[in-house]
Motif scaffolding. Structure first.
Motif, PDB file in Angstrom:
ATOM      1  N   TYR A 109      35.939 -42.389  60.253  1.00  0.00           N
ATOM      2  CA  TYR A 109      35.517 -43.590  59.519  1.00  0.00           C
ATOM      3  C   TYR A 109      34.521 -44.444  60.301  1.00  0.00           C
ATOM      4  O   TYR A 109      33.343 -44.153  60.330  1.00  0.00           O
ATOM      5  CB  TYR A 109      36.747 -44.390  59.062  1.00  0.00           C
ATOM      6  CG  TYR A 109      37.548 -43.649  58.024  1.00  0.00           C
ATOM      7  CD1 TYR A 109      37.056 -43.479  56.738  1.00  0.00           C
ATOM      8  CD2 TYR A 109      38.773 -43.085  58.336  1.00  0.00           C
ATOM      9  CE1 TYR A 109      37.771 -42.781  55.780  1.00  0.00           C
ATOM     10  CE2 TYR A 109      39.493 -42.384  57.385  1.00  0.00           C
ATOM     11  CZ  TYR A 109      38.986 -42.237  56.103  1.00  0.00           C
ATOM     12  OH  TYR A 109      39.685 -41.544  55.157  1.00  0.00           O
ATOM     13  N   CYS A 110      34.985 -45.470  61.002  1.00  0.00           N
ATOM     14  CA  CYS A 110      34.002 -46.475  61.456  1.00  0.00           C
ATOM     15  C   CYS A 110      33.408 -46.178  62.828  1.00  0.00           C
ATOM     16  O   CYS A 110      33.829 -45.272  63.543  1.00  0.00           O
ATOM     17  CB  CYS A 110      34.613 -47.875  61.403  1.00  0.00           C
ATOM     18  SG  CYS A 110      35.475 -48.375  62.887  1.00  0.00           S
TER      19      CYS A 110
ATOM     20  N   LYS B 275      43.216 -46.908  58.464  1.00  0.00           N
ATOM     21  CA  LYS B 275      42.400 -45.795  57.951  1.00  0.00           C
ATOM     22  C   LYS B 275      42.547 -44.572  58.854  1.00  0.00           C
ATOM     23  O   LYS B 275      42.728 -43.462  58.384  1.00  0.00           O
ATOM     24  CB  LYS B 275      40.915 -46.198  57.861  1.00  0.00           C
ATOM     25  CG  LYS B 275      40.606 -47.119  56.715  1.00  0.00           C
ATOM     26  CD  LYS B 275      39.111 -47.268  56.495  1.00  0.00           C
ATOM     27  CE  LYS B 275      38.420 -48.041  57.595  1.00  0.00           C
ATOM     28  NZ  LYS B 275      38.759 -49.459  57.676  1.00  0.00           N
ATOM     29  N   GLY B 276      42.439 -44.802  60.161  1.00  0.00           N
ATOM     30  CA  GLY B 276      42.549 -43.675  61.088  1.00  0.00           C
ATOM     31  C   GLY B 276      43.934 -43.053  61.026  1.00  0.00           C
ATOM     32  O   GLY B 276      44.087 -41.828  61.111  1.00  0.00           O
TER      33      GLY B 276
ATOM     34  N   LEU C  75      44.986 -47.100  66.683  1.00  0.00           N
ATOM     35  CA  LEU C  75      44.309 -46.708  65.437  1.00  0.00           C
ATOM     36  C   LEU C  75      44.539 -47.802  64.407  1.00  0.00           C
ATOM     37  O   LEU C  75      45.542 -48.507  64.459  1.00  0.00           O
ATOM     38  CB  LEU C  75      44.888 -45.400  64.878  1.00  0.00           C
ATOM     39  CG  LEU C  75      44.643 -44.099  65.627  1.00  0.00           C
ATOM     40  CD1 LEU C  75      45.351 -42.954  64.898  1.00  0.00           C
ATOM     41  CD2 LEU C  75      43.155 -43.794  65.760  1.00  0.00           C
ATOM     42  N   CYS C  76      43.646 -47.901  63.452  1.00  0.00           N
ATOM     43  CA  CYS C  76      43.901 -48.805  62.323  1.00  0.00           C
ATOM     44  C   CYS C  76      44.484 -47.986  61.168  1.00  0.00           C
ATOM     45  O   CYS C  76      44.678 -46.777  61.270  1.00  0.00           O
ATOM     46  CB  CYS C  76      42.633 -49.527  61.904  1.00  0.00           C
ATOM     47  SG  CYS C  76      41.500 -48.529  60.923  1.00  0.00           S
TER      48      CYS C  76
ATOM     49  N   CYS D 292      37.969 -40.152  64.925  1.00  0.00           N
ATOM     50  CA  CYS D 292      38.207 -40.662  63.570  1.00  0.00           C
ATOM     51  C   CYS D 292      36.932 -40.526  62.725  1.00  0.00           C
ATOM     52  O   CYS D 292      35.831 -40.767  63.214  1.00  0.00           O
ATOM     53  CB  CYS D 292      38.633 -42.123  63.655  1.00  0.00           C
ATOM     54  SG  CYS D 292      38.815 -42.896  62.040  1.00  0.00           S
TER      55      CYS D 292
ATOM     56  N   VAL E  66      33.671 -47.567  65.606  1.00  0.00           N
ATOM     57  CA  VAL E  66      34.446 -47.764  66.836  1.00  0.00           C
ATOM     58  C   VAL E  66      34.639 -46.419  67.525  1.00  0.00           C
ATOM     59  O   VAL E  66      34.594 -46.322  68.749  1.00  0.00           O
ATOM     60  CB  VAL E  66      35.806 -48.436  66.521  1.00  0.00           C
ATOM     61  CG1 VAL E  66      36.697 -48.468  67.759  1.00  0.00           C
ATOM     62  CG2 VAL E  66      35.581 -49.855  66.003  1.00  0.00           C
ATOM     63  N   GLY E  67      34.850 -45.368  66.749  1.00  0.00           N
ATOM     64  CA  GLY E  67      34.958 -44.027  67.341  1.00  0.00           C
ATOM     65  C   GLY E  67      36.270 -43.796  68.055  1.00  0.00           C
ATOM     66  O   GLY E  67      36.306 -43.287  69.188  1.00  0.00           O
ATOM     67  N   CYS E  68      37.378 -44.154  67.402  1.00  0.00           N
ATOM     68  CA  CYS E  68      38.693 -43.937  68.027  1.00  0.00           C
ATOM     69  C   CYS E  68      38.962 -42.444  68.154  1.00  0.00           C
ATOM     70  O   CYS E  68      38.707 -41.678  67.217  1.00  0.00           O
ATOM     71  CB  CYS E  68      39.789 -44.561  67.166  1.00  0.00           C
ATOM     72  SG  CYS E  68      39.654 -46.343  67.011  1.00  0.00           S
TER      73      CYS E  68
ATOM     74  N   HIS F 180      36.078 -53.169  61.802  1.00  0.00           N
ATOM     75  CA  HIS F 180      36.143 -52.505  63.111  1.00  0.00           C
ATOM     76  C   HIS F 180      37.489 -52.907  63.729  1.00  0.00           C
ATOM     77  O   HIS F 180      37.534 -53.566  64.781  1.00  0.00           O
ATOM     78  CB  HIS F 180      34.986 -52.953  64.016  1.00  0.00           C
ATOM     79  CG  HIS F 180      33.637 -52.680  63.429  1.00  0.00           C
ATOM     80  ND1 HIS F 180      33.013 -53.529  62.550  1.00  0.00           N
ATOM     81  CD2 HIS F 180      32.794 -51.625  63.592  1.00  0.00           C
ATOM     82  CE1 HIS F 180      31.850 -53.010  62.189  1.00  0.00           C
ATOM     83  NE2 HIS F 180      31.694 -51.865  62.804  1.00  0.00           N
ATOM     84  N   PRO F 181      38.580 -52.531  63.061  1.00  0.00           N
ATOM     85  CA  PRO F 181      39.874 -53.138  63.395  1.00  0.00           C
ATOM     86  C   PRO F 181      40.318 -52.924  64.841  1.00  0.00           C
ATOM     87  O   PRO F 181      40.931 -53.816  65.443  1.00  0.00           O
ATOM     88  CB  PRO F 181      40.842 -52.476  62.425  1.00  0.00           C
ATOM     89  CG  PRO F 181      39.989 -51.962  61.308  1.00  0.00           C
ATOM     90  CD  PRO F 181      38.681 -51.605  61.920  1.00  0.00           C
ATOM     91  N   VAL F 182      40.036 -51.765  65.402  1.00  0.00           N
ATOM     92  CA  VAL F 182      40.489 -51.547  66.779  1.00  0.00           C
ATOM     93  C   VAL F 182      39.628 -52.360  67.754  1.00  0.00           C
ATOM     94  O   VAL F 182      40.138 -52.923  68.731  1.00  0.00           O
ATOM     95  CB  VAL F 182      40.514 -50.040  67.100  1.00  0.00           C
ATOM     96  CG1 VAL F 182      40.688 -49.789  68.586  1.00  0.00           C
ATOM     97  CG2 VAL F 182      41.651 -49.370  66.316  1.00  0.00           C
TER      98      VAL F 182
HETATM   99 FE1  SF4 Z   1      38.981 -45.146  62.660  1.00  0.00          FE
HETATM  100 FE2  SF4 Z   1      40.083 -47.534  62.412  1.00  0.00          FE
HETATM  101 FE3  SF4 Z   1      39.338 -46.645  64.798  1.00  0.00          FE
HETATM  102 FE4  SF4 Z   1      37.521 -47.355  63.014  1.00  0.00          FE
HETATM  103  S1  SF4 Z   1      39.008 -48.702  63.999  1.00  0.00           S
HETATM  104  S2  SF4 Z   1      37.477 -45.517  64.286  1.00  0.00           S
HETATM  105  S3  SF4 Z   1      38.466 -46.683  61.118  1.00  0.00           S
HETATM  106  S4  SF4 Z   1      40.946 -45.798  63.509  1.00  0.00           S
END
Ligand code: SF4
Length: 697
Positions: A15-16, A49-50, A46-47, A13, A18-20, A194-196
């Protein structure tokens, strides 16, 4: 038709931190949807955004050809329409644009010395690109004036971690919370940022783990918390010292761990005598009994973890805040075992990797000091040449000041947007306008690109190859799912082309060549090869070619003299400005779930923009009533640095003396208001505290 795609590509991902891992589903060279993949940090989750924030890649605003400022363009300012930039810029070939970009930087180097040029790299680029960028500034301009957005995020946390445990990265992955029985989350809002990772925290609470949430705002995790400490903004050190006072007073500390693995305990104990909870309660707004209960729970835990975010780091006392958290974990022996650890939740998807790669003014790759002659000559040997200054470089905010002073006259900015992200934006934008030569490399014509002389169109994350390191120290492979639009190119190629025009002799045919060079100077990459990363994610340090990596480090001592971590006492320092009759409220800034940083990507993603289309400021309903305003009204918010107009939102989670604003909206840019005062150690500005006044319009 979501059912049809002609290709699937698994990557990371954008974005953040967390690195999903995710899988791009591609049809006709367009990403049509995204699914979670089984990465070590996300296990298919995933959140929003991802999952939905991918269509920015195909947005019509994407830069597709290099641009050069017209000689008759209007004066530099925030005045370019990204859909119609032709009054300011003209298209150019790559050769012409690179020649003009390099010639302008070289001219300043010849006329004023290399120090006249500074660089901002990006935590949104790959490890290889971050490495090349810092190498270009050091080898090409002979100094260390190169930085990136870590300065605005966790620079103070890293300063405290390096000082006291000898390493700037997390001591345990966030997934280790599965083995903890008590966890503190302070100054962080993982449900939105850091939703995940937050899903792990919620699961921990659900199975009976004691979750202690500390934040001046009642953040989303409070519903899952055993205790929610909504402390007064800026009083972190007083509150944490009070908790540690109880641990000392009631002898709840881990004497064996302290004796074996730490130093300076006697000084720490003596320092903490001055912070009884009964004395600190008024200052931090938390009653003494609660402080005592929290101290007993954390110290009495079999395994405890501490997570923190920018609510801790973005203060003039950010390093002191982190010192307290480190001391708290050390005195309880909560480092180095399963379910224990210190974890500053990193912001951008590659802020950990970019920092590791040396994209900071005081360290070469792997946090090796630029002041160490041996380190500099080792890198000069790896690089084949190089003789650059032993002096630490300037940081993000200092570079803006140096432009105003005339010391810096040119910049190369890659994937950063200081015209939105710096504190005191009027000052920062005026600095950008003063530059004699500005080269901006990005995927959109950002607010910063408004001030450019040359704009180089770059590939977006789903269009390129490179490795990336998440908050857990997990190194993962980013893969291209779609081709870049028009003539846009991967960042590493552009950096190499510029370097060669600046007189360096760089020969890299692929990011794997860069990675191989990085390994020569970075012990953290031992046993991690490009080929391995093509197959699997690896957490550094990895102890053998078969070791997936160490989720927990420092089980047997710390990378400091005699293997001992250090207690560094922290004293209470007030915020740089405090509310008064003229500016009676406290402004704090941050992110919101749907929008990422300066909004250049997420505000161009249809689903995300549809959920959060407008700039908004959150105030407690009683504060709004007191001001004579209601949700939806327009407010004027002012600080000593400027004023903005913004829509009011009611939020009971915001304390009555506070205003919360996200910083993603150019039409109401929060950073026009924020305070540029710096923490003296981490050099991070005080985004989390400014005195403001609010007037309904
Ligand atoms: Fe992407 Fe959301 Fe995972 Fe962060 S928590 S890496 S924004 S999917």
């Amino acid at each position: 038709d979501l059912g049809a795609c002609d290709r699937e590509v698994t990557s990371v991902c954008p974005y953040c931190g967390v690195g999903c891992q995710l899988t791009f589903k591609v049809r006709d060279d367009r990403i049509v949807w995204v699914e979670g993949a089984d990465g070590p940090a996300n296990r298919n989750r995933l959140c929003v955004k991802g999952r939905f924030g991918f269509d920015y890649v195909a947005h019509p605003h994407r830069l597709t050809r290099p641009l050069i400022r017209r000689p008759d363009a209007p004066p530099k300012g925030l005045n370019v329409d990204p859909a119609n930039p032709w009054t300011h810029f003209r298209e150019a070939s790559w050769d012409e644009a690179l020649d003009v970009a390099a010639a302008g930087l070289a001219r300043l180097r010849e006329a004023h010395g290399g120090r006249a040029v500074a660089g901002f790299g990006s935590a949104k680029c790959s490890n290889e690109e971050a490495y090349l960028f810092q190498k270009l500034i050091r080898q090409g301009f002979g100094h260390n004036n190169v930085d990136h957005c870590t300065r605005l995020c966790h620079a103070s946390s890293v300063a405290a971690l390096l000082e006291n445990v000898g390493s700037g990265a997390v001591t345990a992955t966030f997934n280790e919370i599965e083995n903890a029985d008590v966890a503190i989350v302070i100054g962080a809002n993982p449900v939105e940022n850091h939703p995940v990772a937050a899903t792990w925290f919620k699961r921990f609470a659900k199975r009976g783990g004691k979750l202690i949430v500390m934040d001046p705002r009642g953040v989303g995790l409070r519903r899952h918390a055993w205790k929610m400490l909504q402390f007064r903004p800026g009083s972190d050190v007083a509150m944490l010292n009070a908790i540690m006072h109880v641990i000392v007073e009631e002898e709840l500390y881990d004497a064996e761990f302290i004796a074996r693995f730490t130093e300076n305990w006697d000084e720490m104990k003596a320092h903490l005598r001055a912070f009884p909870p009964e004395k600190m309660a008024d200052l931090c707004g938390i009653d003494a009994q609660t402080l005592r209960e929290v101290a007993r729970a954390f110290a009495g835990a079999r395994a405890g973890m501490i997570f923190w975010g920018m609510g801790v780091s973005q203060h003039v006392h950010g390093t002191d805040n982190s010192r307290c958290l480190i001391s708290l974990a050390l005195m309880c022996g909560h480092v180095g075992r399963p379910g224990t650890g210190l974890h500053p939740l990193r912001g951008q998807n590659n802020v950990q990797g970019a920092s590791d790669a040396g994209l900071i003014p005081m360290f070469l790759p792997d946090y090796q000091s630029v002041t160490d002659d041996g380190v500099r000559s080792a890198f000069a040997e790896i690089w084949g040449s190089g003789d650059w200054s032993a002096e630490k470089g300037l940081t993000v905010v200092e570079i803006m000041d140096a432009i105003h002073d005339g010391a810096i006259r040119g910049m190369y900015i890659l994937g950063e947007n200081p015209a939105m992200s710096d504190p005191d934006l009027s000052h920062a934008r005026a600095a950008l306008a003063r530059l004699e030569h500005l080269v901006v490399q990005d995927i959109f014509l950002t607010e910063t690109a408004n001030y450019a002389d040359v704009i180089l169109p770059a590939a977006a994350w789903p269009e390129k190859t490179g490795t990336v390191t998440n908050t857990n120290r997990q190194v993962q492979m980013g893969r291209p799912a779609v081709p870049p639009p028009g003539e846009a190119r991967e960042d590493w190629r552009i950096i190499v082309d510029l370097a060669n025009r600046l007189g360096l002799d760089w020969r890299y045919a692929h990011p794997r060549d860069v990675f191989a060079e990085m390994k020569r100077g970075m012990k953290s990459l031992d046993n991690i090869t490009w080929e391995r990363l093509e197959r699997e994610a690896v957490t550094y340090p990895s102890l053998s070619p078969d070791d997936p990596g160490q989720a927990i480090v420092f089980g047997n001592g710390f990378p400091r003299p005699e293997g001992r971590a250090r207690f560094t006492p922290a004293k209470v320092t007030p915020p740089a400005e405090t509310p008064d009759d003229e500016y009676p409220l406290i402004l704090t800034t941050g992110r919101q779930l749907e929008h990422w940083h300066t909004g250049s990507m997420t505000r161009r993603s249809r689903a995300l923009d549809a959920i959060e289309p407008e700039a908004n400021a959150s105030l407690h309903p009683r504060t709004l009533a007191r001001l004579g305003a209601k949700p939806g009204d327009m407010l004027r918010i002012e600080t000593r640095r400027g004023a903005i107009r913004i829509m009011a939102r009611a939020d009971r989670a915001v304390a009555e003396d506070m205003v919360f604003m996200p910083f993603a909206y150019v039409e109401a840019a929060a950073n026009i208001l924020t305070n540029p005062k710096l923490d003296p150690f981490g050099k991070i500005p005080e985004f989390k505290f400014a005195a403001c006044r609010v007037t309904p319009e």
